[in-house]
Design a protein around this motif. Structure first.
Motif, PDB file in Angstrom:
ATOM      1  N   VAL A  50     -89.281  16.236  71.558  1.00  0.00           N
ATOM      2  CA  VAL A  50     -88.257  15.760  70.623  1.00  0.00           C
ATOM      3  C   VAL A  50     -87.003  15.362  71.382  1.00  0.00           C
ATOM      4  CG1 VAL A  50     -86.682  16.481  68.779  1.00  0.00           C
ATOM      5  CG2 VAL A  50     -89.124  16.915  68.554  1.00  0.00           C
ATOM      6  N   VAL A  51     -86.557  16.181  72.286  1.00  0.00           N
ATOM      7  CA  VAL A  51     -85.361  15.871  73.088  1.00  0.00           C
ATOM      8  C   VAL A  51     -85.621  14.639  73.951  1.00  0.00           C
ATOM      9  CG1 VAL A  51     -83.869  16.700  74.952  1.00  0.00           C
ATOM     10  CG2 VAL A  51     -84.456  18.218  73.057  1.00  0.00           C
ATOM     11  N   LEU A  52     -86.792  14.571  74.562  1.00  0.00           N
ATOM     12  CA  LEU A  52     -87.122  13.444  75.429  1.00  0.00           C
ATOM     13  C   LEU A  52     -87.135  12.121  74.654  1.00  0.00           C
ATOM     14  CD1 LEU A  52     -88.104  12.412  78.223  1.00  0.00           C
ATOM     15  CD2 LEU A  52     -90.424  12.800  77.396  1.00  0.00           C
ATOM     16  N   PHE A  53     -87.831  12.088  73.515  1.00  0.00           N
ATOM     17  CA  PHE A  53     -88.016  10.826  72.811  1.00  0.00           C
ATOM     18  C   PHE A  53     -86.936  10.491  71.783  1.00  0.00           C
ATOM     19  CE2 PHE A  53     -92.498  11.634  74.137  1.00  0.00           C
ATOM     20  CZ  PHE A  53     -92.574  10.561  75.007  1.00  0.00           C
ATOM     21  N   THR A  54     -86.093  11.444  71.419  1.00  0.00           N
ATOM     22  CA  THR A  54     -85.026  11.123  70.463  1.00  0.00           C
ATOM     23  C   THR A  54     -83.645  11.095  71.098  1.00  0.00           C
ATOM     24  OG1 THR A  54     -84.735  13.424  69.756  1.00  0.00           O
ATOM     25  CG2 THR A  54     -86.315  12.069  68.513  1.00  0.00           C
ATOM     26  N   VAL A  55     -83.528  11.611  72.312  1.00  0.00           N
ATOM     27  CA  VAL A  55     -82.227  11.622  72.979  1.00  0.00           C
ATOM     28  C   VAL A  55     -82.294  10.901  74.322  1.00  0.00           C
ATOM     29  CG1 VAL A  55     -80.364  13.061  73.895  1.00  0.00           C
ATOM     30  CG2 VAL A  55     -81.572  13.785  71.835  1.00  0.00           C
ATOM     31  N   ILE A  56     -83.095  11.392  75.229  1.00  0.00           N
ATOM     32  CA  ILE A  56     -83.099  10.870  76.600  1.00  0.00           C
ATOM     33  C   ILE A  56     -83.609   9.429  76.659  1.00  0.00           C
ATOM     34  CG2 ILE A  56     -84.070  11.190  78.917  1.00  0.00           C
ATOM     35  CD1 ILE A  56     -84.023  14.231  78.312  1.00  0.00           C
ATOM     36  N   TYR A  57     -84.745   9.154  76.034  1.00  0.00           N
ATOM     37  CA  TYR A  57     -85.293   7.789  76.074  1.00  0.00           C
ATOM     38  C   TYR A  57     -84.360   6.762  75.416  1.00  0.00           C
ATOM     39  CZ  TYR A  57     -88.334   3.786  75.391  1.00  0.00           C
ATOM     40  OH  TYR A  57     -88.839   2.523  75.375  1.00  0.00           O
ATOM     41  N   PRO A  58     -83.872   6.988  74.201  1.00  0.00           N
ATOM     42  CA  PRO A  58     -82.945   6.003  73.620  1.00  0.00           C
ATOM     43  C   PRO A  58     -81.670   5.807  74.450  1.00  0.00           C
ATOM     44  CG  PRO A  58     -83.756   7.454  71.901  1.00  0.00           C
ATOM     45  CD  PRO A  58     -84.219   8.017  73.217  1.00  0.00           C
ATOM     46  N   LEU A  59     -81.133   6.870  75.013  1.00  0.00           N
ATOM     47  CA  LEU A  59     -79.951   6.729  75.870  1.00  0.00           C
ATOM     48  C   LEU A  59     -80.268   5.935  77.126  1.00  0.00           C
ATOM     49  CD1 LEU A  59     -78.173  10.206  75.574  1.00  0.00           C
ATOM     50  CD2 LEU A  59     -77.372   7.985  74.728  1.00  0.00           C
ATOM     51  N   SER A  60     -81.456   6.110  77.669  1.00  0.00           N
ATOM     52  CA  SER A  60     -81.862   5.347  78.852  1.00  0.00           C
ATOM     53  C   SER A  60     -81.964   3.860  78.530  1.00  0.00           C
ATOM     54  CB  SER A  60     -83.208   5.845  79.382  1.00  0.00           C
ATOM     55  OG  SER A  60     -83.141   7.196  79.723  1.00  0.00           O
ATOM     56  N   VAL A  61     -82.579   3.534  77.411  1.00  0.00           N
ATOM     57  CA  VAL A  61     -82.705   2.132  77.001  1.00  0.00           C
ATOM     58  C   VAL A  61     -81.321   1.534  76.753  1.00  0.00           C
ATOM     59  CG1 VAL A  61     -83.563   0.595  75.190  1.00  0.00           C
ATOM     60  CG2 VAL A  61     -85.028   2.411  76.078  1.00  0.00           C
ATOM     61  N   TRP A  62     -80.457   2.279  76.090  1.00  0.00           N
ATOM     62  CA  TRP A  62     -79.095   1.807  75.831  1.00  0.00           C
ATOM     63  C   TRP A  62     -78.343   1.570  77.144  1.00  0.00           C
ATOM     64  CZ3 TRP A  62     -74.371   4.038  77.039  1.00  0.00           C
ATOM     65  CH2 TRP A  62     -73.257   3.403  76.484  1.00  0.00           C
ATOM     66  N   ALA A  63     -78.495   2.476  78.108  1.00  0.00           N
ATOM     67  CA  ALA A  63     -77.799   2.344  79.393  1.00  0.00           C
ATOM     68  C   ALA A  63     -78.271   1.100  80.144  1.00  0.00           C
ATOM     69  CB  ALA A  63     -78.014   3.598  80.239  1.00  0.00           C
ATOM     70  N   VAL A  64     -79.553   0.842  80.154  1.00  0.00           N
ATOM     71  CA  VAL A  64     -80.071  -0.354  80.813  1.00  0.00           C
ATOM     72  C   VAL A  64     -79.564  -1.606  80.098  1.00  0.00           C
ATOM     73  CG1 VAL A  64     -82.178  -1.656  81.324  1.00  0.00           C
ATOM     74  CG2 VAL A  64     -82.094   0.800  81.782  1.00  0.00           C
ATOM     75  N   ALA A  65     -79.500  -1.578  78.776  1.00  0.00           N
ATOM     76  CA  ALA A  65     -79.009  -2.732  78.008  1.00  0.00           C
ATOM     77  C   ALA A  65     -77.561  -3.053  78.344  1.00  0.00           C
ATOM     78  CB  ALA A  65     -79.169  -2.476  76.513  1.00  0.00           C
TER      79      ALA A  65
ATOM     80  N   ASN B 228     -74.109  -7.072  76.886  1.00  0.00           N
ATOM     81  CA  ASN B 228     -74.457  -5.662  76.655  1.00  0.00           C
ATOM     82  C   ASN B 228     -75.704  -5.478  75.801  1.00  0.00           C
ATOM     83  OD1 ASN B 228     -72.224  -4.968  78.159  1.00  0.00           O
ATOM     84  ND2 ASN B 228     -70.897  -4.780  76.390  1.00  0.00           N
ATOM     85  N   GLY B 229     -76.677  -6.351  75.963  1.00  0.00           N
ATOM     86  CA  GLY B 229     -77.940  -6.213  75.254  1.00  0.00           C
ATOM     87  C   GLY B 229     -77.887  -6.604  73.795  1.00  0.00           C
ATOM     88  N   LYS B 230     -76.832  -7.273  73.380  1.00  0.00           N
ATOM     89  CA  LYS B 230     -76.693  -7.648  71.963  1.00  0.00           C
ATOM     90  C   LYS B 230     -77.210  -9.051  71.685  1.00  0.00           C
ATOM     91  CE  LYS B 230     -72.808  -4.592  71.401  1.00  0.00           C
ATOM     92  NZ  LYS B 230     -71.380  -4.494  71.529  1.00  0.00           N
ATOM     93  N   GLY B 231     -77.859  -9.653  72.653  1.00  0.00           N
ATOM     94  CA  GLY B 231     -78.386 -10.994  72.466  1.00  0.00           C
ATOM     95  C   GLY B 231     -77.400 -12.049  72.924  1.00  0.00           C
ATOM     96  N   GLU B 232     -77.893 -13.258  73.103  1.00  0.00           N
ATOM     97  CA  GLU B 232     -77.047 -14.360  73.551  1.00  0.00           C
ATOM     98  C   GLU B 232     -76.461 -15.074  72.339  1.00  0.00           C
ATOM     99  OE1 GLU B 232     -77.374 -18.477  76.143  1.00  0.00           O
ATOM    100  OE2 GLU B 232     -79.058 -17.081  76.119  1.00  0.00           O
ATOM    101  N   VAL B 233     -75.177 -14.840  72.094  1.00  0.00           N
ATOM    102  CA  VAL B 233     -74.493 -15.451  70.959  1.00  0.00           C
ATOM    103  C   VAL B 233     -74.050 -16.856  71.354  1.00  0.00           C
ATOM    104  CG1 VAL B 233     -72.552 -15.272  69.360  1.00  0.00           C
ATOM    105  CG2 VAL B 233     -73.696 -13.200  70.160  1.00  0.00           C
ATOM    106  N   VAL B 234     -74.376 -17.820  70.508  1.00  0.00           N
ATOM    107  CA  VAL B 234     -73.993 -19.207  70.743  1.00  0.00           C
ATOM    108  C   VAL B 234     -73.076 -19.624  69.608  1.00  0.00           C
ATOM    109  CG1 VAL B 234     -74.825 -21.565  70.994  1.00  0.00           C
ATOM    110  CG2 VAL B 234     -76.182 -19.683  71.897  1.00  0.00           C
ATOM    111  N   SER B 235     -71.855 -20.045  69.948  1.00  0.00           N
ATOM    112  CA  SER B 235     -70.896 -20.503  68.941  1.00  0.00           C
ATOM    113  C   SER B 235     -70.754 -22.015  69.043  1.00  0.00           C
ATOM    114  CB  SER B 235     -69.528 -19.859  69.170  1.00  0.00           C
ATOM    115  OG  SER B 235     -69.624 -18.474  69.013  1.00  0.00           O
ATOM    116  N   TYR B 236     -70.768 -22.663  67.871  1.00  0.00           N
ATOM    117  CA  TYR B 236     -70.622 -24.106  67.822  1.00  0.00           C
ATOM    118  C   TYR B 236     -70.070 -24.495  66.453  1.00  0.00           C
ATOM    119  CZ  TYR B 236     -71.796 -29.059  68.064  1.00  0.00           C
ATOM    120  OH  TYR B 236     -71.729 -30.431  68.068  1.00  0.00           O
ATOM    121  N   LYS B 237     -68.963 -25.197  66.444  1.00  0.00           N
ATOM    122  CA  LYS B 237     -68.325 -25.664  65.206  1.00  0.00           C
ATOM    123  C   LYS B 237     -68.142 -24.533  64.184  1.00  0.00           C
ATOM    124  CE  LYS B 237     -69.786 -30.477  65.370  1.00  0.00           C
ATOM    125  NZ  LYS B 237     -70.499 -31.547  64.662  1.00  0.00           N
TER     126      LYS B 237
END
Length: 186
Positions: free
Chosen positions: A16-31, A37-46
Protein backbone atom coordinates in the motif's frame (compact mmCIF):
# COMPACT_ATOMS: atom_id res chain seq x y z
CA UNK A 1 -1.52 -19.48 11.06
CA UNK A 2 -0.72 -16.46 13.22
CA UNK A 3 2.70 -16.16 11.56
CA UNK A 4 1.20 -16.16 8.07
CA UNK A 5 -1.43 -13.60 9.04
CA UNK A 6 1.18 -11.19 10.44
CA UNK A 7 3.36 -11.62 7.32
CA UNK A 8 0.33 -11.00 5.10
CA UNK A 9 -0.60 -7.81 6.96
CA UNK A 10 3.01 -6.53 6.78
CA UNK A 11 3.15 -7.27 3.06
CA UNK A 12 -0.16 -5.47 2.51
CA UNK A 13 1.06 -2.39 4.39
CA UNK A 14 4.34 -2.35 2.45
CA UNK A 15 2.57 -2.67 -0.90
CA UNK A 16 0.00 0.00 0.00
CA UNK A 17 2.77 2.45 0.90
CA UNK A 18 4.77 1.48 -2.20
CA UNK A 19 1.93 1.81 -4.71
CA UNK A 20 -0.05 4.68 -3.18
CA UNK A 21 2.78 6.89 -1.96
CA UNK A 22 6.24 6.04 -3.29
CA UNK A 23 5.30 5.15 -6.88
CA UNK A 24 3.03 8.18 -7.50
CA UNK A 25 5.63 10.51 -5.98
CA UNK A 26 8.31 8.98 -8.21
CA UNK A 27 6.20 9.50 -11.33
CA UNK A 28 5.42 13.08 -10.27
CA UNK A 29 9.13 13.79 -9.63
CA UNK A 30 10.14 12.52 -13.07
CA UNK A 31 7.34 14.60 -14.66
CA UNK A 32 8.82 17.73 -13.08
CA UNK A 33 11.87 17.22 -15.29
CA UNK A 34 9.74 17.18 -18.46
CA UNK A 35 8.84 20.33 -20.40
CA UNK A 36 5.94 22.20 -18.77
CA UNK A 37 6.35 19.99 -15.68
CA UNK A 38 4.54 17.07 -17.28
CA UNK A 39 1.33 19.02 -17.89
CA UNK A 40 1.46 18.60 -21.64
CA UNK A 41 2.50 20.96 -24.41
CA UNK A 42 0.16 23.94 -24.30
CA UNK A 43 -0.21 25.77 -27.60
CA UNK A 44 -1.72 29.27 -27.56
CA UNK A 45 -3.00 30.91 -30.72
CA UNK A 46 -5.43 33.82 -31.13
CA UNK A 47 -6.62 33.84 -27.50
CA UNK A 48 -7.26 30.08 -27.65
CA UNK A 49 -5.35 27.35 -25.86
CA UNK A 50 -4.98 23.80 -27.06
CA UNK A 51 -2.81 20.83 -26.23
CA UNK A 52 -0.43 19.54 -28.87
CA UNK A 53 -0.55 16.03 -27.41
CA UNK A 54 -4.35 15.68 -27.66
CA UNK A 55 -6.17 15.31 -30.97
CA UNK A 56 -8.18 18.27 -32.22
CA UNK A 57 -11.32 18.27 -34.34
CA UNK A 58 -10.75 20.16 -37.58
CA UNK A 59 -13.62 19.77 -40.05
CA UNK A 60 -13.46 23.08 -41.94
CA UNK A 61 -12.30 22.61 -45.54
CA UNK A 62 -9.62 25.28 -45.12
CA UNK A 63 -7.74 23.12 -42.56
CA UNK A 64 -5.95 19.81 -42.62
CA UNK A 65 -8.20 17.20 -41.04
CA UNK A 66 -6.86 15.07 -38.23
CA UNK A 67 -7.49 11.53 -37.21
CA UNK A 68 -11.09 10.71 -36.23
CA UNK A 69 -11.85 10.15 -32.57
CA UNK A 70 -13.91 7.35 -31.07
CA UNK A 71 -14.46 9.52 -27.95
CA UNK A 72 -15.28 12.81 -29.70
CA UNK A 73 -11.87 14.25 -28.70
CA UNK A 74 -12.78 14.14 -25.00
CA UNK A 75 -9.50 13.83 -23.10
CA UNK A 76 -11.36 12.83 -19.93
CA UNK A 77 -12.67 9.72 -21.64
CA UNK A 78 -9.80 8.34 -23.70
CA UNK A 79 -10.58 5.06 -25.41
CA UNK A 80 -11.21 3.14 -28.58
CA UNK A 81 -14.50 2.03 -30.08
CA UNK A 82 -13.52 -1.61 -29.41
CA UNK A 83 -15.34 -2.69 -32.55
CA UNK A 84 -13.67 -5.13 -34.89
CA UNK A 85 -13.26 -4.92 -38.65
CA UNK A 86 -16.22 -7.27 -39.12
CA UNK A 87 -18.64 -5.18 -37.03
CA UNK A 88 -21.34 -3.75 -39.32
CA UNK A 89 -21.84 -0.61 -37.25
CA UNK A 90 -18.09 0.10 -37.31
CA UNK A 91 -17.90 -0.50 -41.05
CA UNK A 92 -20.79 1.94 -41.58
CA UNK A 93 -18.99 4.62 -39.55
CA UNK A 94 -15.78 4.15 -41.53
CA UNK A 95 -17.70 4.17 -44.82
CA UNK A 96 -19.36 7.43 -43.77
CA UNK A 97 -15.93 8.96 -43.11
CA UNK A 98 -14.71 7.74 -46.51
CA UNK A 99 -17.78 9.18 -48.26
CA UNK A 100 -17.35 12.55 -46.52
CA UNK A 101 -13.67 12.65 -47.41
CA UNK A 102 -14.34 11.81 -51.06
CA UNK A 103 -17.09 14.43 -51.23
CA UNK A 104 -14.76 17.16 -49.95
CA UNK A 105 -11.73 15.87 -51.91
CA UNK A 106 -13.10 15.00 -55.37
CA UNK A 107 -9.66 14.48 -56.96
CA UNK A 108 -8.88 11.59 -54.59
CA UNK A 109 -9.67 7.93 -55.30
CA UNK A 110 -10.99 5.75 -52.48
CA UNK A 111 -7.91 3.51 -52.67
CA UNK A 112 -5.64 6.54 -52.06
CA UNK A 113 -7.14 7.50 -48.69
CA UNK A 114 -4.68 6.73 -45.87
CA UNK A 115 -6.21 4.56 -43.17
CA UNK A 116 -5.46 7.08 -40.41
CA UNK A 117 -7.89 9.57 -41.96
CA UNK A 118 -10.88 7.25 -41.59
CA UNK A 119 -10.14 5.14 -38.49
CA UNK A 120 -9.73 6.26 -34.89
CA UNK A 121 -6.65 5.41 -32.87
CA UNK A 122 -6.62 3.19 -29.79
CA UNK A 123 -6.81 6.20 -27.49
CA UNK A 124 -9.22 8.15 -29.64
CA UNK A 125 -7.01 11.20 -29.07
CA UNK A 126 -4.14 10.78 -31.55
CA UNK A 127 -2.83 14.29 -32.31
CA UNK A 128 -0.81 13.18 -35.33
CA UNK A 129 -1.46 12.18 -38.91
CA UNK A 130 0.83 10.54 -41.43
CA UNK A 131 2.64 12.59 -44.05
CA UNK A 132 0.52 10.86 -46.72
CA UNK A 133 -2.65 11.99 -44.89
CA UNK A 134 -1.49 15.60 -45.00
CA UNK A 135 -0.36 15.50 -48.63
CA UNK A 136 -3.62 13.98 -49.89
CA UNK A 137 -5.48 17.04 -48.55
CA UNK A 138 -3.35 19.61 -50.43
CA UNK A 139 -5.72 19.97 -53.42
CA UNK A 140 -8.71 20.80 -51.18
CA UNK A 141 -6.81 23.35 -49.12
CA UNK A 142 -5.23 24.88 -52.23
CA UNK A 143 -8.68 25.43 -53.73
CA UNK A 144 -10.21 26.89 -50.57
CA UNK A 145 -7.28 29.13 -49.58
CA UNK A 146 -5.84 29.80 -53.04
CA UNK A 147 -2.33 28.83 -51.92
CA UNK A 148 0.38 27.44 -54.18
CA UNK A 149 0.66 23.66 -53.63
CA UNK A 150 4.46 24.01 -53.41
CA UNK A 151 4.01 26.20 -50.32
CA UNK A 152 1.70 23.61 -48.79
CA UNK A 153 4.23 20.84 -49.50
CA UNK A 154 6.97 22.94 -47.91
CA UNK A 155 4.74 23.57 -44.90
CA UNK A 156 4.10 19.84 -44.51
CA UNK A 157 7.80 19.06 -44.80
CA UNK A 158 8.66 21.74 -42.21
CA UNK A 159 6.14 20.29 -39.73
CA UNK A 160 7.06 16.64 -40.20
CA UNK A 161 8.43 14.94 -37.09
CA UNK A 162 10.87 12.25 -38.20
CA UNK A 163 11.30 8.90 -36.44
CA UNK A 164 13.44 8.80 -33.31
CA UNK A 165 17.02 8.09 -34.38
CA UNK A 166 15.67 7.63 -37.89
CA UNK A 167 14.23 4.18 -37.17
CA UNK A 168 11.80 4.18 -34.23
CA UNK A 169 8.27 4.95 -35.39
CA UNK A 170 6.84 6.52 -38.52
CA UNK A 171 7.18 10.11 -39.70
CA UNK A 172 4.20 12.09 -38.39
CA UNK A 173 2.70 15.55 -38.33
CA UNK A 174 1.00 17.20 -35.36
CA UNK A 175 -2.33 18.42 -36.74
CA UNK A 176 -2.71 21.39 -34.35
CA UNK A 177 0.76 22.74 -35.09
CA UNK A 178 0.30 22.20 -38.82
CA UNK A 179 -3.00 24.11 -38.93
CA UNK A 180 -1.58 26.97 -36.86
CA UNK A 181 1.34 27.18 -39.31
CA UNK A 182 -1.18 27.08 -42.17
CA UNK A 183 -3.07 30.05 -40.69
CA UNK A 184 0.20 31.96 -40.38
CA UNK A 185 1.20 31.20 -43.98
CA UNK A 186 1.24 34.25 -46.20
Amino acid sequence: MKNNLIKGIRMTVVLVVLFTVIYPLSVWAVAQLAPNNGKGEVVSYKQTKGYANIGQNFTDDKYFWGRPSAVDYNAAGSGASNKGASNEEYLAVVQGRIDTFLLKNPTVQKSQIPVDLVTASGSGLDPNISVASAKIQIARIQNVRNIDPKKLNTLIDANTEHPLLGVFGPAKINILKLNIALDQLK
